[in-house]
Scaffold this active site. Structure first.
Site, PDB file in Angstrom:
ATOM      1  N   CYS A 336       0.787  -1.234   0.000  1.00 57.04           N
ATOM      2  CA  CYS A 336       0.000   0.000   0.000  1.00 57.04           C
ATOM      3  C   CYS A 336       0.827   1.296   0.000  1.00 57.04           C
ATOM      4  O   CYS A 336       0.543   2.173  -0.818  1.00 57.04           O
ATOM      5  CB  CYS A 336      -1.062   0.008   1.088  1.00 57.04           C
ATOM      6  N   ARG A 365       7.481 -10.818   5.015  1.00 55.46           N
ATOM      7  CA  ARG A 365       7.128 -10.595   6.415  1.00 55.46           C
ATOM      8  C   ARG A 365       7.874 -11.613   7.255  1.00 55.46           C
ATOM      9  O   ARG A 365       7.853 -12.803   6.951  1.00 55.46           O
ATOM     10  CB  ARG A 365       5.617 -10.784   6.630  1.00 55.46           C
ATOM     11  N   GLN A 383       1.167 -10.924  -3.405  1.00 54.12           N
ATOM     12  CA  GLN A 383      -0.232 -10.570  -3.199  1.00 54.12           C
ATOM     13  C   GLN A 383      -0.863 -10.177  -4.520  1.00 54.12           C
ATOM     14  O   GLN A 383      -0.236  -9.493  -5.321  1.00 54.12           O
ATOM     15  CB  GLN A 383      -0.338  -9.380  -2.251  1.00 54.12           C
ATOM     16  N   ASP A 385      -2.810  -7.812  -5.162  1.00 56.02           N
ATOM     17  CA  ASP A 385      -3.252  -6.637  -4.428  1.00 56.02           C
ATOM     18  C   ASP A 385      -3.860  -5.606  -5.370  1.00 56.02           C
ATOM     19  O   ASP A 385      -3.559  -5.583  -6.550  1.00 56.02           O
ATOM     20  CB  ASP A 385      -2.008  -6.020  -3.770  1.00 56.02           C
ATOM     21  N   HIS A 387      -5.451  -1.317  -5.008  1.00 54.35           N
ATOM     22  CA  HIS A 387      -5.913  -0.203  -4.194  1.00 54.35           C
ATOM     23  C   HIS A 387      -6.798   0.664  -5.058  1.00 54.35           C
ATOM     24  O   HIS A 387      -6.416   1.034  -6.156  1.00 54.35           O
ATOM     25  CB  HIS A 387      -4.708   0.567  -3.643  1.00 54.35           C
ATOM     26  N   LYS A 467     -13.865  -3.959   7.441  1.00 51.02           N
ATOM     27  CA  LYS A 467     -13.380  -4.872   6.409  1.00 51.02           C
ATOM     28  C   LYS A 467     -14.292  -6.074   6.220  1.00 51.02           C
ATOM     29  O   LYS A 467     -15.069  -6.415   7.105  1.00 51.02           O
ATOM     30  CB  LYS A 467     -11.970  -5.342   6.743  1.00 51.02           C
ATOM     31  N   HIS A 513      -8.523  -1.226   0.097  1.00 50.52           N
ATOM     32  CA  HIS A 513      -7.508  -2.260  -0.117  1.00 50.52           C
ATOM     33  C   HIS A 513      -8.271  -3.523  -0.456  1.00 50.52           C
ATOM     34  O   HIS A 513      -9.240  -3.836   0.224  1.00 50.52           O
ATOM     35  CB  HIS A 513      -6.733  -2.580   1.157  1.00 50.52           C
TER      36      HIS A 513
END
Length: 639
Positions: A336, A365, A383, A385, A387, A467, A513
RNA sequence: GCCCUUGUAGCUCAGCUGGUAGAGCAAUUGAUUUGUAAUCAAUAGGUCCGCGGUUCGAAUCCGUGCGAGGGCACCA
């Protein structure tokens, strides 16, 4: 003079107080044998509980979930009893019923071994054979505390101390030598547990579930109404083990792990092909849905992470690196901040919103070593991902669109059974309550519009917004949390994102997200387990193997293989010096969906004979027809 | 991170109470040319996870580090 009303509406009259045992005796001999527990006006009670008023009574046997639960609860008690007989000085703590079984946590210096489990099982059997009677007593609080302290059960005493003053403390005696504090209810005697139980594993567990506390030893067991159910359960476990993606990943030659980088995947050719297929498929879907794919750096200056809040909130899980000139960079644990930076390049207008930026970003991570688990929990993953920058007014619509996209993609991959988890504002949060009201309402509306089953997790949202989590149910009924959609009022502001609105004033956009699979690595693990390795044709990393019957047909087989590749159907030709049976076995075990056999017949008719995975049927098809059919099938799922 | 278990050939695993390693499959070579789930034979293949210690001698016993497995905690 209690009048007992049974579930079928019949009533029984008694002249004095009556126990469940007496009631079932009166109903029938066979029920008396099978009865395990009863409910009195809806409340579960021991069968030896005395009833003195009119009430309705329901009797439960091992066929009822309530009955099975008591069997397991008693099994836990009898296990604790067996453990304390065998290993004096061991303290008991808690022993609840769990799905498919029970456990009990013990405090003991020496570890329990698997041999100990066998001994404990044997001792349990003996106690069950003795059919020791259960007796319930209500104790006064102080007496209970001092009693358990005196006999050295400091954990029990601590439990009692934490029970609210006004609650009744019941002590259950099993036989004359053993007793435990317990809410109950219980079986009337140990014999009712039966022998369909097994102690399965021993592990560590923190006292009161807190890692700051001492570690206890937990013994897990499973127990069932009868041997058949136990066998079926053990069989189910075995079947699940056969689907283990770590095992299948090896057998199918997809990936491996090695010591030099725990929790990071070494993708083999076939595994990587599968990985790329998923990405290509999603690229197509997202392109159609109006996403712009971008890519951001993996290593970013510490300052950015401090600004975004990650350094403080997530620092313990971040990899960092120091350059030769001693600057500190972090390897991104999330995409992000980088994405917001990219958004910040160039002035944005309200006309640009909603702006959907997708990224197949690889994040790192530092997960605790004990958490690592094959592909399902790794330290480096990709990911899927995205946005979405939008205005507050656009949140509802965008959430709906995202949700529909996610469901469509899950469906294509064979997951039609999806549950949603909706989490609203946590206590610790940023942003005004009226903004939260809007965000929550918008998200909840999207949840409802899906018409899917959902649960509300109160207060479990992220600190920046509510979420949704998308939970898949797989072929053998296991749930996997994959996708997520979060509304964020925080990060865009922190990192200085803005757009110029109609009125010419710069405003801060809202950011959504979202991830569909969450982690490509994890999702591939789930896919493998769901399909037991037998992936649908379109996603199979190796779709066909061409097998010539003998050397004479090698040229034809090579030609077929080449044509398949030209038609974008993945294929290899197996020219090894092995017979047909051997090759069929080998490639079937590797889960190749289609084996194409080529011999004289096929050369003469310009065809292939198809052998499908898990089918012995032989199916001949003209080569042209085959190419047309299967390349079309591939095309549905990729550009 | 914590507790327990565990680490032997590419893979799956033997190797009892200490005497410097063994099988099956895979690989390689040769024979065989196969019509729907393992053709036959030969050959090669090992820092017994790393590092220390005990011992005349360690894959084996002890310590420690690392990895893996099962749980617990964690999963922002």
């Amino acid at each position: 003079m209690p009048v007992i009303t049974l579930t079928d509406g019949k009533t029984l009259n008694f002249s004095k107080t009556v126990t469940g045992l007496e009631i079932v005796e009166k109903i029938s001999k066979s029920l008396a044998k099978q009865a395990l527990i009863m409910s009195v006006n809806g409340e579960l009670k021991d069968l030896f509980y005395s009833i003195d008023k009119n009430c309705s009574v329901k009797i439960f046997t091992s066929k009822d979930p309530e009955g099975l639960e008591v069997i397991r609860h008693d099994a836990a008690h009898i296990m604790a009893m067996a453990v304390q007989e065998l290993y004096p000085g061991t303290q008991v703590t808690i022993g609840p019923v769990i799905e498919n079984g029970f456990y009990y946590d013990f405090a003991r210096k020496e570890p329990f071994t698997s041999d100990d489990l066998k001994k404990i099982e044997k001792k349990m059997s003996e106690i069950i054979d003795k059919d020791v009677k259960t007796r319930r007593e209500v104790w006064e609080r102080k007496k209970a505390i001092s009693h358990f302290k005196n006999i050295g059960e400091k954990y029990k005493a601590e439990i009692i101390e934490s029970i609210p003053e006004n609650e009744e403390l019941s002590i259950y005696h099993h036989g004359e030598t053993w007793h435990d504090l317990c809410r109950g209810p219980h079986l009337v005697s140990s014999g009712k547990i039966g022998k369909a139980f097994k102690l399965t594993k021993v592990s560590g567990a923190y006292w009161r579930g807190d890692s700051k506390n001492e570690m206890l030893q937990r013994i897990y067991g499973t127990s069932w109404a009868n041997q058949k159910d136990l066998d079926e359960y053990l069989h189910r476990i075995e079947e699940a083990e056969k689907r283990d993606h770590r095992k299948l990943g090896k057998e199918m030659d997809l990936f491996h792990f090695r010591e030099e980088s725990p929790g990071s995947v070494f993708w083999h050719e076939k595994g990587w092909a599968l990985f790329q297929k998923l990405i290509n498929y999603m690229r197509m879907k997202q392109d159609i849905a109006g996403y712009k794919e971008i890519n951001t750096p993996e290593v970013l200056d510490r300052g950015l992470w401090e600004k975004s809040g990650h350094w403080e909130k997530f620092g313990a899980n971040m990899y960092t690196s120091v350059t030769p000139d001693e600057k500190i960079f972090a390897i991104k644990p999330m995409n992000c901040p980088g994405c917001v930076e990219l958004y910040n390049q160039g002035l944005k207008s309200y006309k640009d919103l909603p702006l959907k930026m997708s990224e197949f970003g690889k994040v790192h991570r530092y997960e605790p070593s004990g958490a690592l688990h094959g592909l399902l929990r790794v330290r480096a993953f990709t990911q899927d991902d995205a946005h979405i920058f939008c205005t507050e007014n656009q949140i509802t619509k965008e959430c709906l669109t995202v949700t529909n996209l996610i469901l469509e993609i899950y469906k294509d991959l064979g997951f039609e059974n999806v549950i949603l988890k909706y989490s609203d504002r946590p206590e610790l949060r940023v942003g005004d309550d009226n903004v939260w009201d809007k965000a929550e309402a918008a998200l909840l509306e999207a949840v409802k519009a899906t018409k899917l089953e959902y649960t509300i997790n109160k207060g479990e949202g992220a600190f920046y917004g509510p979420k949704i989590e998308f939970v898949l149910r797989d072929a053998i009924g296991r749930d996997w949390q994959c996708g997520t959609l979060q509304v964020d009022f925080n990060l865009p502001g922190r990192l200085g994102a803005s757009y110029v609105d109609k009125d010419g004033i710069k405003k801060v956009p809202v950011m959504l997200h979202r991830a569909l699979f969450g982690s490509l690595e994890r999702f591939i693990g789930i896919l493998i387990e769901n399909y037991a390795g037998k992936l649908p044709f379109w996603i199979s990393p190796l779709q066909t193997v061409v097998i010539p019957i003998s050397e004479d047909f090698e040229d034809y087989a090579k030609e077929v293989c080449q044509k398949l590749k030209s038609s974008r159907i993945s294929s290899i030709v197996d020219l090894k010096n092995h017979n047909l049976n051997y090759k069929i076995r080998e490639h079937s075990l590797a889960k190749v969906p289609l084996l194409l056999i080529c011999g004289k017949k096929e050369v003469d008719s310009n065809s292939v004979t198809i052998r499908r995975l898990d089918s012995k049927k032989q199916e001949n098809m003209k080569l042209d027809q085959f190419l047309k059919t299967y390349s079309a099938l591939n095309k549905v799922y990729s550009n």
